[in-house]
Scaffold this active site. Sequence first.
Site, short mmCIF file in Angstrom:
data_model
loop_
_atom_site.label_atom_id
_atom_site.label_comp_id
_atom_site.label_asym_id
_atom_site.label_seq_id
_atom_site.Cartn_x
_atom_site.Cartn_y
_atom_site.Cartn_z
N LYS A 1 59.37 -14.14 7.02
CA LYS A 1 58.79 -13.62 8.27
C LYS A 1 59.41 -14.35 9.48
CE LYS A 1 54.72 -15.29 9.76
NZ LYS A 1 54.70 -15.81 11.13
N ASN A 2 59.50 -15.68 9.37
CA ASN A 2 59.93 -16.46 10.54
C ASN A 2 61.43 -16.47 10.75
OD1 ASN A 2 57.27 -16.87 11.00
ND2 ASN A 2 57.23 -18.99 10.31
N ARG B 1 51.90 -13.41 19.04
CA ARG B 1 52.37 -14.49 19.91
C ARG B 1 53.88 -14.61 19.88
NH1 ARG B 1 52.38 -18.88 22.06
NH2 ARG B 1 54.22 -19.48 20.90
N CYS C 1 46.18 -19.50 20.04
CA CYS C 1 45.57 -18.93 18.84
C CYS C 1 44.77 -20.02 18.14
CB CYS C 1 46.65 -18.36 17.93
SG CYS C 1 47.81 -19.61 17.41
N ARG D 1 49.68 -23.31 22.09
CA ARG D 1 50.98 -22.65 21.93
C ARG D 1 51.67 -22.41 23.29
NH1 ARG D 1 50.80 -20.12 16.90
NH2 ARG D 1 53.08 -20.21 16.90
N PRO D 2 51.86 -23.44 24.11
CA PRO D 2 52.53 -23.25 25.40
C PRO D 2 53.99 -22.80 25.21
CG PRO D 2 52.31 -25.57 24.92
CD PRO D 2 51.54 -24.84 23.85
N ILE D 3 54.58 -22.31 26.32
CA ILE D 3 55.99 -21.90 26.25
C ILE D 3 56.80 -22.60 27.36
CG2 ILE D 3 55.57 -19.65 25.16
CD1 ILE D 3 55.82 -18.40 27.99
N ASP D 4 56.33 -23.75 27.81
CA ASP D 4 57.00 -24.46 28.90
C ASP D 4 58.46 -24.78 28.59
OD1 ASP D 4 55.44 -26.14 27.05
OD2 ASP D 4 56.45 -27.79 28.05
N ASP E 1 53.31 -25.29 8.29
CA ASP E 1 52.83 -23.99 7.78
C ASP E 1 52.37 -24.07 6.33
OD1 ASP E 1 55.18 -21.86 9.60
OD2 ASP E 1 53.37 -22.94 10.19
N ARG F 1 49.47 -10.63 7.86
CA ARG F 1 50.54 -10.84 8.84
C ARG F 1 51.71 -11.61 8.22
NH1 ARG F 1 48.41 -13.07 14.47
NH2 ARG F 1 50.68 -13.03 14.72
C1 EPZ Z 1 57.32 -21.33 14.77
O1 EPZ Z 1 56.36 -21.24 15.81
C2 EPZ Z 1 56.73 -20.56 13.61
N1 EPZ Z 1 56.53 -19.16 13.99
C3 EPZ Z 1 55.39 -21.18 13.20
O2 EPZ Z 1 54.91 -20.48 12.06
C4 EPZ Z 1 55.63 -22.64 12.82
O3 EPZ Z 1 54.39 -23.26 12.53
C5 EPZ Z 1 56.31 -23.39 13.98
O4 EPZ Z 1 57.53 -22.69 14.36
C6 EPZ Z 1 56.67 -24.82 13.59
O5 EPZ Z 1 57.49 -24.82 12.49
C7 EPZ Z 1 57.59 -18.32 13.96
O6 EPZ Z 1 58.70 -18.71 13.67
C8 EPZ Z 1 57.30 -16.89 14.34
P1 EPZ Z 1 57.26 -24.52 17.92
P2 EPZ Z 1 56.74 -21.78 17.31
O7 EPZ Z 1 57.75 -24.00 19.21
O8 EPZ Z 1 58.16 -21.49 17.59
C9 EPZ Z 1 54.76 -27.06 21.07
C10 EPZ Z 1 53.35 -19.26 10.76
O9 EPZ Z 1 52.27 -19.57 10.23
N2 EPZ Z 1 55.49 -26.33 22.11
O10 EPZ Z 1 58.19 -25.23 17.00
O11 EPZ Z 1 55.71 -21.28 18.23
C11 EPZ Z 1 53.82 -26.15 20.28
O12 EPZ Z 1 52.60 -25.99 20.97
C12 EPZ Z 1 53.66 -19.74 12.18
O13 EPZ Z 1 54.24 -18.57 10.21
C13 EPZ Z 1 55.33 -26.71 23.43
O14 EPZ Z 1 54.58 -27.62 23.74
O15 EPZ Z 1 56.54 -23.36 17.10
C14 EPZ Z 1 53.66 -26.92 18.99
O16 EPZ Z 1 52.70 -27.94 19.17
C15 EPZ Z 1 52.53 -20.58 12.76
N3 EPZ Z 1 56.01 -26.04 24.41
C16 EPZ Z 1 55.05 -27.54 18.79
O17 EPZ Z 1 55.68 -27.53 20.08
C17 EPZ Z 1 56.88 -25.02 24.09
O18 EPZ Z 1 57.50 -24.45 25.03
C18 EPZ Z 1 55.92 -26.79 17.80
O19 EPZ Z 1 55.98 -25.45 18.23
C19 EPZ Z 1 57.03 -24.64 22.74
C20 EPZ Z 1 56.34 -25.32 21.76
#
Ligand code: EPZ
Length: 421
Positions: A22-23, A92, A116, A121-124, A308, A400
Amino acid sequence: MSNLIITGGSRLCGIIEVPGAKNSVLPVLAATLLNKGTSILENCPELDDVTTMLEILGALGCSIRRKGSRIEVDASKLAASSIPEELAKKMRSSIIILGSLLARCGEVLVSYPGGCEIGLRPIDMHLKALMQMGAQIDGISDGMLRCRAEKLTGCEILLDYPSVGATENIMLAASLAEGETIIQNAAKEPEIDDLQAFLRKMGVKVSGAGTGVIRIQGIHEIKTEPVHRIIPDRIVAGTYLAATAATGGSLVITGVEYDHVGSVLYCLKRCGCRIRNYSGNVIALESSGKLSALDLVRTSPYPGFPTDMQPQLVALLSKCKGTSVVVETVFENRFRYTEQLMKLGADISIQGRAAIIRGTDRLKAAQLEARDLRGGAALVIGALSAEGTSSISGVGYIDRGYERMEKVLSSIGADIKRVET
Ligand code: EPZ
């Protein structure tokens, strides 16, 4: 809506072929927007999140053909550049489209993805990187963002944290940017490697996936017909391995990359499972069902223990003899599902980012509610390990990320069925 009805106690025995990840398929589908030709993807899992992503691509003007695990995306007539809000809110990870759409269209209207069950889940980091590349980003109304870029220019970007999504968004935006982009402290997950492989098939010069430093040489236009097979889903593989470890039994998993699940297998071995790795991506696990606790497991970015798989591991440890500690370092709120596991009689206490689990062999059936994808998978493992018949609502969350989980588990001996409510 549907519920899963599970009667615990059956040992799981059999063979499972792992579907596509999926990812990986989600960012690769986002990458197809860069292409003015038709992209062909194979080994795509049939999941609700994939369906949602295809609905978004369709709403943007792509024509989609889907036959089983094969998906064709023709993005030659990409028209709109606003992601429909109701679809973006459904998933998301739709934010992953931002980089491609901005690179292709120069302007994107996107709704700010909601937090969620597992955190804000910020996107900064996504937005900061795109602005460094020349994008202008304005919040225009509650929850909507307008991103504009006359031109994206390659540059060096240092991520504060190896965010998977931010790494992917930058790789996508950089593919059509002018010049070279270097991502320092990039995520190293296998899904990043798969995205690099797909971008290369589209003619983008990208290297370094898996090393933490990724270099992308942008090209002016992409008009090609790439064919790409999505890598196997390491979290689906880990989930069924953990389920078999918990119930006792023997499971053969085919089509999985051993290294992708290395840290999960390490923990299962330390609990007392017997793991054998055969050539040709085949892994065999045997479990007595009477396993030992793990003093400490900390989730961390790949190749560490994956966040995960944290809920599924905690469900397994709930019945392992002794006291285990699991520390969640990636998300700030990923233990909510433990309230449901405790309805089964699991002895878990949460202290900040740590879960302390005291194993018991007296889990008893209960009525449970799934509230997120991996937490839902953990409840299934708990119910399979409990005496009696449990019901789990909120199965939509599980759908999902897992193709027809009840069919897969039934095929290896679980007493599980889906009932429509
Ligand atoms: C991906 O999410 C995966 N989703 C998640 O899988 C997975 O848990 C995660 O990577 C970590 O491996 C998909 O690939 C669709 P991150 P993503 O950005 O990209 C913080 C599942 O169950 N952060 O690596 O959203 C964030 O809040 C899902 O399949 C910021 O602060 O994860 C988190 O604490 C759940 N600012 C950490 O970084 C940002 O701009 C890691 O998030 C982006 C992230």
